[in-house]
Design an enzyme around this catalytic site. Sequence first.
Site, PDB file in Angstrom:
ATOM      1  N   TYR A  58      -9.540  17.241 -11.168  1.00  0.00           N
ATOM      2  CA  TYR A  58      -9.656  17.143  -9.721  1.00  0.00           C
ATOM      3  C   TYR A  58     -10.784  18.050  -9.236  1.00  0.00           C
ATOM      4  CZ  TYR A  58      -4.871  15.250 -10.057  1.00  0.00           C
ATOM      5  OH  TYR A  58      -3.749  14.521 -10.392  1.00  0.00           O
TER       6      TYR A  58
ATOM      7  N   LEU B 217       4.244   7.849  -1.636  1.00  0.00           N
ATOM      8  CA  LEU B 217       4.015   7.188  -0.354  1.00  0.00           C
ATOM      9  C   LEU B 217       2.973   6.076  -0.483  1.00  0.00           C
ATOM     10  CD1 LEU B 217       4.098  10.352   1.918  1.00  0.00           C
ATOM     11  CD2 LEU B 217       5.809   8.525   1.794  1.00  0.00           C
TER      12      LEU B 217
ATOM     13  N   ARG C   8       0.033   5.998  -1.879  1.00  0.00           N
ATOM     14  CA  ARG C   8      -1.301   6.507  -1.513  1.00  0.00           C
ATOM     15  C   ARG C   8      -1.526   6.495  -0.004  1.00  0.00           C
ATOM     16  NH1 ARG C   8      -3.886   7.426  -6.140  1.00  0.00           N
ATOM     17  NH2 ARG C   8      -3.159   6.278  -7.961  1.00  0.00           N
ATOM     18  N   GLY C   9      -0.450   6.749   0.723  1.00  0.00           N
ATOM     19  CA  GLY C   9      -0.551   6.846   2.164  1.00  0.00           C
ATOM     20  C   GLY C   9      -0.168   5.587   2.908  1.00  0.00           C
TER      21      GLY C   9
END
Length: 339
Positions: free
Chosen positions: A66, A215, A217-218
Site C-alpha cells: 500500500y 461494504l 468497496r463503498g
Amino acid sequence: MTASPRTTDLGTRTLGRTAPLTVSTMGLGCMGMSEFYGTGDEQEGIATIHRALDLGVTFLDTADMYGPFTNERLVGKAIAGRRDEVQLATKFGNERAEDGTRLGINGRPEYVRAACDASLERLGVDHIDLYYQHRVDQTVPIEDTVGAMAELVAAGKVRHLGLSEASATTIRRAHAVHPITALQSEYSLFSRDLDDEILPTIRELGIGLVPYSPLGRGLLTGAITDATSLEEGDSRTTGYFPRFQGEALDANLALVARVRQRAEARGVTAGQMALAWVLAQGDDVVPIPGTKRVRYLEENVAAASVALTADEVAALEEAIPRHAVAGPRYVDMSSIDRS
C-alpha cells in the site's frame, strides 16, 4: 503519548482456535489512507487511527504494497506510544518497486524473511501480531512459504499467521505446516462465494475470517450514487473494478437501494446495515472496513450496536441474491487462488 479513555465498549472477538488472537470486534483497513481511493492525507489518516483506538478499534490492517510502503510508515507513526493497545496486521507477497511498479506475486522463502524485516522497520515495531501472505504464489509450494513464515514466529518477529484470498485446498496445506489464525478475503452482501467451500473449511480447521471490503468497496454505504461520486484518481473509476462501470454500476446501485430501504426502517444507514449483516455471520468473523476519515469511522463503529434478527439477515440475503451483483470483483481474477 498516553492513551485516551475509551469512548465505546466495542468488545472483542477471537480469531483462530489453535493459535488464537483476540482483537476488537471490528478492525480498521488503513489502505485508503495512502493509495487507491483518491488522494491521501497523512495527518487525516493518523487522526482517524487515533480516533479508532479511542473507540476501541484496536485491530489495524495494512500491507507493504500500500503506497507502496508509505501506509506502513503512516500506521507506524500513528501507533507510536500506543503499541500495546494494538493488534497489528500487515501483509507481504504483492511485490512492488519503490516507484509503484508491480513486480508480481512473491512467496519465495527468502523474500518472506526480507519483507518481514522491512515491514518491521517501517512500522517501527519489534513484532507483527498477524502476518498474512497477501496473495498465493502459484509458482512456490505453499508449504515453503508458510514454512518461512513459521520461522518468523519462532524468531519472535511474528505472533500469528494468516492467508489472504486462498483456496480451501491451499488453506488445508498451509494449516498442516503451521496453525493459520485468520483468512482475509473479500466478503460482504455483494461477495458471498466464500459460503460454498471456504467458510466451511476454515470453520472445520478453527481459522477466523477477516472480511475486507465488507461494504463492497463503498457501494453498500449508499454514498456512491453515480460515477461522478468518486474523486479523480480513485481506482474505482477505472476498469480495474467492473462493478463500478456503466450498466453494472446502475444495476448494483439498484440493489443498494434495497439495503437502504431496510436500513431506514431500522433507523440506521445502509452501510451500518451491511456491516451488521457481516458481523451477524459469526463470532469468528471480524470485518475491517476501510476509511480515511473520522466521520465514516464513527459511522462504521456504530454498526456493531445494530443487532440483526435471523429474519432480518434472511431478508437482506433475499433482497441481494448472491448472483444478482453485476460484474466480477476485479477485472483480472487470476491472482485469486480458488484451485
